[in-house]
Design an enzyme around this catalytic site. Structure first.
Site, PDB file in Angstrom:
ATOM      1  N   CYS A   2       0.827  -1.225   0.000  1.00 40.40           N
ATOM      2  CA  CYS A   2       0.000   0.000   0.000  1.00 40.40           C
ATOM      3  C   CYS A   2       0.860   1.274   0.000  1.00 40.40           C
ATOM      4  O   CYS A   2       2.049   1.232   0.318  1.00 40.40           O
ATOM      5  CB  CYS A   2      -0.880   0.038   1.245  1.00 40.40           C
ATOM      6  SG  CYS A   2      -1.789  -1.478   1.565  1.00 40.40           S
TER       7      CYS A   2
HETATM    8  N1  GLN Z   1      -1.260  -6.551   4.472  1.00 40.28           N
HETATM    9  C1  GLN Z   1      -2.134  -5.416   4.384  1.00 40.28           C
HETATM   10  C2  GLN Z   1      -3.395  -5.722   3.618  1.00 40.28           C
HETATM   11  O1  GLN Z   1      -3.510  -6.706   2.953  1.00 40.28           O
HETATM   12  C3  GLN Z   1      -1.436  -4.216   3.820  1.00 40.28           C
HETATM   13  C4  GLN Z   1      -1.021  -4.442   2.413  1.00 40.28           C
HETATM   14  C5  GLN Z   1      -0.065  -3.470   1.844  1.00 40.28           C
HETATM   15  O2  GLN Z   1       0.667  -2.706   2.485  1.00 40.28           O
HETATM   16  N2  GLN Z   1       0.009  -3.556   0.577  1.00 40.28           N
HETATM   17  O3  GLN Z   1      -4.287  -4.944   3.683  1.00 40.28           O
END
Ligand code: GLN
Length: 246
Positions: A2
């Site tokens: 994210c």
């Molecule tokens: N693991 C978290 C999720 O699936 C954050 C993912 C991310 O940082 N891409 O929401």
């Protein structure tokens, strides 16, 4: 993984963080520059949380859809102004559901929270730490994801009277202990301070005389942007910035 950001300063349209800069959060959703091997684009939902000008708890607008497809957001973000914002676009970790309630920011009273990264081995590796949470917290997790579980752990520390920096630091330390390869870039704000960590992912900070902005990637070319080194905990207010190790 994210991309997220947090802003404190004079009230600005949400669009000035999302749409207007050349590499604002909407651009970072489909053309991120520094994902460090954690996915390619951030198409699995988004969320914007902002503190209303008149005071009170923050408001949120979240969705499970890609941020660039949302028909309401351009108009909403152009007309809503706020002096404290936390926003995120999501790339779901493999195996985790793409649902609105898995999109940051997570909220508890005046607190907004975001996680960029992954808890390796989730949920098994978090089971021992989660067993210290009240059963009601576990029954009301917003989503069956590592990020929602991390938020429950942070919230538990805040309820116990820890400062924001203490709460975040202790959760990063505890989770790193049980799941050492985890990536734990966290953001927590109450609209007066931003607490941020770098554990495995990128983060930059821009401090101006009257504002502070932290973001996974700089949204513009302003010369004040600085990259935050890995394994840092920073606490920023409009008058103070401290950075320690985590
Ligand atoms: N693991 C978290 C999720 O699936 C954050 C993912 C991310 O940082 N891409 O929401």
């Amino acid at each position: 993984m994210c991309r997220h950001l947090a802003y404190l300063g004079p009230p600005v349209p949400l669009a000035s963080l999302l749409f207007e800069p050349g590499h604002g959060l909407v651009h970072q959703a489909w053309a991120p520059r520094d994902m460090r091997g954690g996915g390619t684009i951030n198409a699995d939902g988004f969320g914007v949380g902002w503190f209303p000008a008149g005071g009170g708890d923050p408001l949120r607008y979240r969705s499970a859809m890609p941020i660039w497809t949302d028909a309401a957001l351009p108009g909403l973000s152009a007309s809503v102004q706020s002096g404290a914002v936390l926003a995120a676009v999501r790339s779901a970790t493999v195996g985790m559901p793409v649902i609105e309630t898995a999109a940051a920011p997570f909220q508890y009273e005046r607190w907004l929270f975001s996680h960029n990264g992954v808890v390796r081995g989730f949920p098994g590796t978090l089971a021992s730490l989660a067993s210290a949470l009240p059963v009601e917290d576990l029954l009301t997790l917003e989503a069956p994801t590592d990020s929602a579980a991390l938020f429950a752990l942070v919230r538990h520390q805040l309820r116990a009277g820890k400062t924001a920096a203490e709460a975040v630091a202790s959760v990063v330390s505890d989770v790193s202990g049980v799941s050492p390869d985890s990536r734990l870039n966290l953001l927590l704000t109450d609209g007066e301070q931003i607490v941020a960590t770098t554990v495995g992912h990128s983060l930059s900070i821009r401090v101006l005389t009257d504002s502070v902005l932290v973001a996974s990637e700089p949204p513009d070319d302003h010369p004040a942007w600085r990259a935050v080194p890995d394994r840092r905990l920073l606490t920023a207010t409009l008058t103070d910035l401290t950075m320690g190790e985590v």
